[in-house]
Design an enzyme around this catalytic site. Structure first.
Site, PDB file in Angstrom:
ATOM      1  N   TRP A  41      34.984  -3.678  -1.519  1.00 19.56           N
ATOM      2  CA  TRP A  41      34.168  -4.679  -0.842  1.00 19.56           C
ATOM      3  C   TRP A  41      34.898  -6.011  -0.926  1.00 19.56           C
ATOM      4  CZ3 TRP A  41      29.968  -4.347   2.224  1.00 19.56           C
ATOM      5  CH2 TRP A  41      29.442  -5.575   2.650  1.00 19.56           C
ATOM      6  N   TYR A  45      30.396  -2.889  -9.667  1.00 21.01           N
ATOM      7  CA  TYR A  45      31.270  -4.059  -9.715  1.00 21.01           C
ATOM      8  C   TYR A  45      31.654  -4.485 -11.121  1.00 21.01           C
ATOM      9  CZ  TYR A  45      30.371  -5.212  -4.767  1.00 21.01           C
ATOM     10  OH  TYR A  45      30.314  -5.196  -3.409  1.00 21.01           O
ATOM     11  N   GLU A 105      31.282   0.620  -3.654  1.00 22.68           N
ATOM     12  CA  GLU A 105      31.609  -0.798  -3.506  1.00 22.68           C
ATOM     13  C   GLU A 105      32.151  -1.267  -4.837  1.00 22.68           C
ATOM     14  OE1 GLU A 105      28.705  -3.688  -2.143  1.00 22.68           O
ATOM     15  OE2 GLU A 105      28.022  -2.335  -0.565  1.00 22.68           O
ATOM     16  N   GLN A 111      26.252  -8.886   7.756  1.00 27.54           N
ATOM     17  CA  GLN A 111      27.225  -9.761   7.110  1.00 27.54           C
ATOM     18  C   GLN A 111      28.463 -10.000   7.969  1.00 27.54           C
ATOM     19  OE1 GLN A 111      26.859  -7.220   3.312  1.00 27.54           O
ATOM     20  NE2 GLN A 111      27.421  -9.225   2.535  1.00 27.54           N
ATOM     21  N   ASN A 168      21.577   1.422   1.492  1.00 25.17           N
ATOM     22  CA  ASN A 168      22.436   0.688   0.578  1.00 25.17           C
ATOM     23  C   ASN A 168      21.619   0.013  -0.506  1.00 25.17           C
ATOM     24  OD1 ASN A 168      25.121  -0.656  -0.088  1.00 25.17           O
ATOM     25  ND2 ASN A 168      23.791  -2.450   0.167  1.00 25.17           N
ATOM     26  N   GLU A 169      21.876   0.380  -1.748  1.00 26.04           N
ATOM     27  CA  GLU A 169      21.366  -0.330  -2.918  1.00 26.04           C
ATOM     28  C   GLU A 169      19.863  -0.598  -2.880  1.00 26.04           C
ATOM     29  OE1 GLU A 169      23.741  -3.834  -3.519  1.00 26.04           O
ATOM     30  OE2 GLU A 169      25.506  -2.672  -3.988  1.00 26.04           O
ATOM     31  N   GLU A 199      27.863 -13.674   2.648  1.00 26.05           N
ATOM     32  CA  GLU A 199      27.425 -13.104   1.369  1.00 26.05           C
ATOM     33  C   GLU A 199      25.930 -13.414   1.164  1.00 26.05           C
ATOM     34  OE1 GLU A 199      28.464 -10.898  -0.552  1.00 26.05           O
ATOM     35  OE2 GLU A 199      27.175 -11.245  -2.276  1.00 26.05           O
TER      36      GLU A 199
HETATM   37  C1  PNW Z   1      26.398  -5.645  -2.851  1.00 25.98           C
HETATM   38  N1  PNW Z   1      24.501  -7.041  -8.834  1.00 25.98           N
HETATM   39  O1  PNW Z   1      25.308  -6.276  -3.438  1.00 25.98           O
HETATM   40  C2  PNW Z   1      26.013  -5.487  -1.398  1.00 25.98           C
HETATM   41  O2  PNW Z   1      25.894  -4.132  -0.996  1.00 25.98           O
HETATM   42  C3  PNW Z   1      26.883  -6.224  -0.457  1.00 25.98           C
HETATM   43  O3  PNW Z   1      26.211  -6.389   0.784  1.00 25.98           O
HETATM   44  C4  PNW Z   1      27.301  -7.533  -1.078  1.00 25.98           C
HETATM   45  O4  PNW Z   1      27.984  -8.356  -0.165  1.00 25.98           O
HETATM   46  C5  PNW Z   1      28.168  -7.217  -2.268  1.00 25.98           C
HETATM   47  O5  PNW Z   1      27.525  -6.361  -3.184  1.00 25.98           O
HETATM   48  C6  PNW Z   1      28.667  -8.419  -3.036  1.00 25.98           C
HETATM   49  O6  PNW Z   1      27.613  -9.088  -3.656  1.00 25.98           O
HETATM   50  C7  PNW Z   1      25.195  -6.436  -4.791  1.00 25.98           C
HETATM   51  O7  PNW Z   1      23.802  -8.016  -9.194  1.00 25.98           O
HETATM   52  C8  PNW Z   1      24.334  -7.430  -5.219  1.00 25.98           C
HETATM   53  O8  PNW Z   1      25.002  -6.249  -9.679  1.00 25.98           O
HETATM   54  C9  PNW Z   1      24.105  -7.622  -6.540  1.00 25.98           C
HETATM   55  C10 PNW Z   1      24.744  -6.816  -7.466  1.00 25.98           C
HETATM   56  C11 PNW Z   1      25.619  -5.819  -7.057  1.00 25.98           C
HETATM   57  C12 PNW Z   1      25.848  -5.646  -5.708  1.00 25.98           C
END
Ligand code: PNW
Length: 493
Positions: free
Chosen positions: A437, A305, A387, A26, A173-174, A444
């Site tokens: 983040w 988030y 994050e 990214q 990561n995730e 993105e």
């Molecule tokens: C994260 N959701 O992704 C990633 O780790 C990052 O690379 C990304 O840029 C950032 O969040 C912002 O999107 C996510 O749907 C994607 O809950 C989806 C979710 C959460 C985090």
């Protein structure tokens, strides 16, 4: 810039690690520089028409591969305690395995050394979705058990080279996100015989073996830093107080966080709901594997988030379970952001950015969220919010004044989020760190450069950076409530 009004019962514990985050694909750009091999994301963005807005790619991104010294200096100038970035696997191993690229090892060594020189602690992620293309083509990437040895080989090189200069490691990561992204689009990668609806679970299985293997490997190499993986997901709120909705919420936890957190924090195995609902193909762990997996995360690292309401499917659970092409499948828990009178008065605010419809400001829920994690998975080393952040459309951001860009929606998100963490800490939840983040606007993923998560603005034509007001709001929480001195305006000797 508004200052948080000080509440005397709030404080971050001593040693609380806070910072900002990025990820290699990214931010770095330099896609063909210094021996980097391609990752699946190069193919997705170069070959799959329409995968990003305006077919943007990560070829240049923030040019962070070349500008990391300035970027680290800019965060050190605000007193940021840790910088979390990811290493690109296909820089270290251009083909995923085999030949090592020494130049890339030295590059990240300099990133780490630069952090240390500026008094910023490096936090390092080994895998943030940019799988070396060759491993996808060779055996289907995370769908194959062959990935485990290749990941361990990569991890061994990285752990051995940087060792105890890094106080904090994240393996992957995730996995919920990148495993649910299998199946990848047809025709761009070697096909696999695994049916599409099963693919996420094979991916997840290999992730758990790779992560836990890396944990033990690190310990055997004498690595002292904490080791975790970054889990993710929002707080799950039942839409009504019906027992059907309560069960839907439980399934949602199990099929998201629990998928990876139960094995690593509870018993080395998947949640019962998972085993029941997808029993016809969910891979099993042997007893030895369960033992190996249990206890392999030093901190509960969660990318947290937002929040969502959950409710049971109208058509009933049986028809949902059968319908494998149903988007609700397999957890059969529907989601919504509806703010209704039955929601108990909680505030789930609107998404600010149409490109991130999943991201609602729901900071009121954060204390309950942190309590839930502490009570459910009982992480001995505490919880880190690895994050959190908010996408604010550029049109809403106000003009740059004295080099600062005003982003009021994100500022209020950070202010309220930090206060929510302080509330949870004051109620006894062991929160040990947090990472915002992101360090700056960046690629993105499939939303391209339009989606703005940065605490710094980036002009993608000139690569100039500018602080946003939200960055000062974030730092101010630690100036006001931290026990450790925040040392801004560091000038290197
Ligand atoms: C994260 N959701 O992704 C990633 O780790 C990052 O690379 C990304 O840029 C950032 O969040 C912002 O999107 C996510 O749907 C994607 O809950 C989806 C979710 C959460 C985090």
């Amino acid at each position: 810039i508004p200052m948080a009004s000080k509440n005397s019962s709030w404080s971050f514990p001593k040693g609380f690690w806070w910072g900002v985050a990025s990820a290699a694909y990214q931010a770095e750009g330099a896609a063909k520089a210094e021996g980097r091999g391609p990752s699946i994301w190069d193919v997705l963005l170069h070959r799959v028409t329409g995968y990003t807005v305006a077919n943007q790619t990560g070829d240049i991104a923030d040019n962070h591969y070349y500008m990391y010294k300035q970027d680290i200096a800019r965060i050190a100038a605000l007193g940021v305690k840790t910088y979390s970035f990811s290493i690109s696997w296909s820089r270290i191993f251009p083909f995923g395995n085999g030949q090592i690229n020494q130049e890339a090892l030295e590059h990240y060594d300099d990133v780490i050394n630069t952090c240390i020189e500026y008094g910023v602690e490096p936090s390092v992620t080994l895998f943030h979705w940019d799988l070396p293309l060759n491993l996808q083509n060779l055996y289907g990437g995370w769908l194959s058990s062959e990935i485990v040895d290749d990941f361990l080989n990569y991890a061994k090189v990285v752990f051995s080279y940087y060792g105890n200069k890094v106080p904090r490691w994240f393996t992957v990561n995730e996995p919920i996100v990148f495993c649910d992204d299998y199946p990848l689009p047809d025709n761009y990668f070697t096909n696999t015989s695994i049916p599409k609806y099963q693919q996420p679970y094979w991916c997840g299985h290999h992730v758990l073996l790779a992560h836990s293997g890396a944990y033990h490997l690190a310990r055997s190499l004498g690595i002292n830093g904490t080791i975790s993986f970054k889990n993710n997901g929002g707080y799950k709120i039942p839409l009504t107080n019906s027992s059907a909705d309560a069960r839907a919420v439980q399934r949602a936890w199990d099929f998201n966080e629990g998928w990876f957190a139960n094995p690593t924090f509870i018993n080395g195995d998947y949640p019962t709901n998972l085993k029941d609902f997808v029993s016809d193909f969910l891979p099993d762990f042997t007893d030895a594997e369960k033992q190996m997996i249990n206890g392999t995360a030093d901190v509960f690292a969660h990318d947290a988030y937002t929040s969502q309401f959950y409710f049971a499917p109208d058509a009933g659970i049986d028809s949902c379970v059968q319908n494998k092409s149903n988007p609700l499948w397999p957890s059969c828990a529907n989601t919504s952001y509806t703010y209704s009178s039955s929601d108990g008065g909680w505030n789930v605010g609107p998404a600010a950015d149409p490109l991130s419809p999943w991201l609602h400001k729901a900071t009121d829920w954060v204390p309950a969220f942190l309590h839930y994690i502490a009570d459910t998975w009982k992480p001995a080393g505490g919880i880190a919010v690895t994050e959190f952040g908010f996408a604010e459309p550029f049109e809403v951001q106000k003009t740059i004044k004295a080099d600062i860009l005003f982003d009021p929606i994100r500022s209020s998100y950070y202010k309220d989020y930090m206060e929510a963490i302080l509330i949870a800490i004051s109620e006894g939840v062991n929160v040990v760190g947090c990472l915002a983040w992101s360090i700056f606007d960046n690629l993105e993923w499939s939303d391209g450069y339009q989606d703005k998560f940065g605490l710094q603005y980036v002009n993608f034509t000139t690569q100039e950076r500018a602080y946003k007001a939200s960055f000062f709001e974030y730092v101010n929480a630690f100036v006001t409530y931290g026990q450790d001195e925040v040392v801004p305006h560091y000038v290197p000797s």
